[in-house]
Enzyme design. Sequence first.
Site, PDB file in Angstrom:
ATOM      1  N   GLU A 181       0.803  -1.241   0.000  1.00  0.00           N
ATOM      2  CA  GLU A 181       0.000   0.000   0.000  1.00  0.00           C
ATOM      3  C   GLU A 181       0.831   1.284   0.000  1.00  0.00           C
ATOM      4  O   GLU A 181       0.729   2.092   0.909  1.00  0.00           O
ATOM      5  CB  GLU A 181      -0.964   0.007   1.198  1.00  0.00           C
ATOM      6  CG  GLU A 181      -1.922  -1.160   1.196  1.00  0.00           C
ATOM      7  CD  GLU A 181      -2.916  -1.106   2.364  1.00  0.00           C
ATOM      8  OE1 GLU A 181      -2.780  -0.248   3.245  1.00  0.00           O
ATOM      9  OE2 GLU A 181      -3.826  -1.957   2.388  1.00  0.00           O
ATOM     10  N   ASN A 225       2.122  -5.473  -3.005  1.00  0.00           N
ATOM     11  CA  ASN A 225       0.709  -5.749  -2.733  1.00  0.00           C
ATOM     12  C   ASN A 225      -0.053  -4.438  -2.519  1.00  0.00           C
ATOM     13  O   ASN A 225       0.437  -3.543  -1.825  1.00  0.00           O
ATOM     14  CB  ASN A 225       0.652  -6.596  -1.443  1.00  0.00           C
ATOM     15  CG  ASN A 225      -0.699  -7.200  -1.166  1.00  0.00           C
ATOM     16  OD1 ASN A 225      -1.279  -7.844  -2.042  1.00  0.00           O
ATOM     17  ND2 ASN A 225      -1.201  -7.026   0.046  1.00  0.00           N
ATOM     18  N   HIS A 264     -10.354  -6.204  -1.967  1.00  0.00           N
ATOM     19  CA  HIS A 264     -11.386  -5.874  -0.978  1.00  0.00           C
ATOM     20  C   HIS A 264     -12.499  -5.119  -1.702  1.00  0.00           C
ATOM     21  O   HIS A 264     -12.342  -3.946  -2.049  1.00  0.00           O
ATOM     22  CB  HIS A 264     -10.812  -4.977   0.128  1.00  0.00           C
ATOM     23  CG  HIS A 264      -9.794  -5.661   0.981  1.00  0.00           C
ATOM     24  ND1 HIS A 264     -10.119  -6.724   1.805  1.00  0.00           N
ATOM     25  CD2 HIS A 264      -8.477  -5.453   1.157  1.00  0.00           C
ATOM     26  CE1 HIS A 264      -9.024  -7.122   2.445  1.00  0.00           C
ATOM     27  NE2 HIS A 264      -8.014  -6.389   2.061  1.00  0.00           N
ATOM     28  N   GLU A 294      -6.292 -10.774  -0.830  1.00  0.00           N
ATOM     29  CA  GLU A 294      -7.108 -10.452   0.358  1.00  0.00           C
ATOM     30  C   GLU A 294      -8.585 -10.326  -0.009  1.00  0.00           C
ATOM     31  O   GLU A 294      -9.282  -9.410   0.472  1.00  0.00           O
ATOM     32  CB  GLU A 294      -6.627  -9.145   1.009  1.00  0.00           C
ATOM     33  CG  GLU A 294      -5.141  -9.117   1.321  1.00  0.00           C
ATOM     34  CD  GLU A 294      -4.691  -7.844   2.034  1.00  0.00           C
ATOM     35  OE1 GLU A 294      -5.533  -7.099   2.567  1.00  0.00           O
ATOM     36  OE2 GLU A 294      -3.470  -7.604   2.060  1.00  0.00           O
ATOM     37  N   ASP A 296     -12.384 -10.095  -0.243  1.00  0.00           N
ATOM     38  CA  ASP A 296     -13.641 -10.147   0.502  1.00  0.00           C
ATOM     39  C   ASP A 296     -14.615  -9.147  -0.124  1.00  0.00           C
ATOM     40  O   ASP A 296     -14.213  -8.298  -0.911  1.00  0.00           O
ATOM     41  CB  ASP A 296     -13.485  -9.978   2.023  1.00  0.00           C
ATOM     42  CG  ASP A 296     -12.799  -8.699   2.475  1.00  0.00           C
ATOM     43  OD1 ASP A 296     -12.595  -7.798   1.635  1.00  0.00           O
ATOM     44  OD2 ASP A 296     -12.478  -8.600   3.673  1.00  0.00           O
TER      45      ASP A 296
HETATM   46  C1  XIL Z   1      -6.158  -5.954   8.654  1.00  0.00           C
HETATM   47  C2  XIL Z   1      -6.437  -7.074   9.659  1.00  0.00           C
HETATM   48  O1  XIL Z   1      -7.330  -7.994   9.088  1.00  0.00           O
HETATM   49  C3  XIL Z   1      -7.045  -6.477  10.919  1.00  0.00           C
HETATM   50  O2  XIL Z   1      -7.209  -7.470  11.921  1.00  0.00           O
HETATM   51  C4  XIL Z   1      -6.156  -5.360  11.445  1.00  0.00           C
HETATM   52  O3  XIL Z   1      -6.769  -4.744  12.561  1.00  0.00           O
HETATM   53  C5  XIL Z   1      -5.869  -4.339  10.383  1.00  0.00           C
HETATM   54  O4  XIL Z   1      -5.340  -4.967   9.235  1.00  0.00           O
HETATM   55  N1  XIL Z   1      -4.946  -4.558   3.925  1.00  0.00           N
HETATM   56  C6  XIL Z   1      -3.941  -5.360   4.402  1.00  0.00           C
HETATM   57  C7  XIL Z   1      -4.166  -6.196   5.606  1.00  0.00           C
HETATM   58  O5  XIL Z   1      -2.897  -5.482   3.734  1.00  0.00           O
HETATM   59  O6  XIL Z   1      -2.993  -6.397   6.345  1.00  0.00           O
HETATM   60  C8  XIL Z   1      -5.230  -5.592   6.489  1.00  0.00           C
HETATM   61  O7  XIL Z   1      -5.477  -6.500   7.555  1.00  0.00           O
HETATM   62  C9  XIL Z   1      -6.475  -5.305   5.701  1.00  0.00           C
HETATM   63  C10 XIL Z   1      -6.196  -4.306   4.609  1.00  0.00           C
END
Ligand code: XIL
Length: 398
Positions: A181, A225, A264, A294, A296
């Site tokens: 990020e 990522n 996401h 990731e 969802d």
């Molecule tokens: C999130 C975790 O799932 C949470 O438990 C934590 O509080 C914050 O981070 N992008 C990412 C992940 O790369 O590491 C993040 O994970 C979600 C967004």
Amino acid sequence: MRRRTVLAAGAAGAAGAAAALAGGTSASAAVRSGAASTTGDIAGHPDRTAPLRDLAARIGLRFGTALIPQDIETPSYAAIASSQFSVVTPGNGMKWQIVEPEPGVYDWSEADQLVEFAAANKQLVRGHTLVWHNQLPDWLTTGVANGSISTSQLWDLLHNHITTEVSRYRGRIWQWDVCNEFFLDADPSGLDPNNFWIAALGPDVIPNAFQWAHEADPDALLFYNDYNIGGEDGTNAKSDAVYAYAQQLLGDGVPIDGIGNQGHLDTQYGWSPQLLQQDLVRYAGLGLKVAITEADVRTFVNNPTDQVPTDNLALFAHPYEYSEMLKAALTVPELISFTVWGFTDSDSWVPGTFAGEGYAGIYDVNQNPKAAYYSLQSDLALAAYGAPRRIRTYTPRA
Ligand code: XIL
């Protein structure tokens, strides 16, 4: 004693086989006995209701999830985690805040637990994440803010952090999210000048991080990522910037192996599966691997506990977006893993992060598979076996 076949076993054996079929437990037994199966094999195609990891394995894809300690420690969760997934990512356990809570004081317990769980269940590991602006230990951010950590000390701390963590798990991590990020959500995009690392150390932080990770584990695949780089951003500006940057890193000889698209999604926003596919193909065209890291799909819900969508259409948008994400990924051979960010709504990060939202996972709050699970399963079955040829086709009379 020699094992008897069903036929040789006579009436008692046949009755046993029939009972097994009635219980619906053995699709292959149905094929062997010639009985019709409603759930399993058709014309030699293995079970379409197989676990996600088994279906994905047929096409060389790793299907993954993020895990937090509760997923490993609760037997009913662990059963899903081990049976359905073939690659796992620590949700938090490898982040700097967790592994070095005080300067020089390391806590590897969560990371070790994940790596051991993976080994016990024949799963690969995605290491996540070495350089990120979030979930840094307070001693580090405070020290940088008040000047008690100098620029040269910060370079040393970062080098040491990467080397220590990557070396500890050398040979046990398949893919590392080295940098996470760094780009702006803007048009045009680019490295965020206010990012903690860029502000403190400048853009060299990224190539150096990849180089140090590579030196510590030359066999690990090293990923950049990010989110909003796979069809979420209508302008595609952030994806354009990441693409151009990856091309530049490769031109400079930086050891980067892949791009991770977080995935996401939120049903309230637009998103284009076609653009996701184009973005993945484009990264792959640079000679890089790609991964969905990731996935969802969140939506508005009644409350954080029950997580019932407040809009009925979300029940359809949810499996649709999962399925389209996977299908776009399946069309790209360079895409080596598809990971969901936690499998069950009961321990998803979404309700705690996005006010009023939830229902983001592929299992519900009671750990039952949702429509999205079955969509992914069908997509993987189709990818693995193709649509079976029709049992009967029309034959015109002469
Ligand atoms: C999130 C975790 O799932 C949470 O438990 C934590 O509080 C914050 O981070 N992008 C990412 C992940 O790369 O590491 C993040 O994970 C979600 C967004």
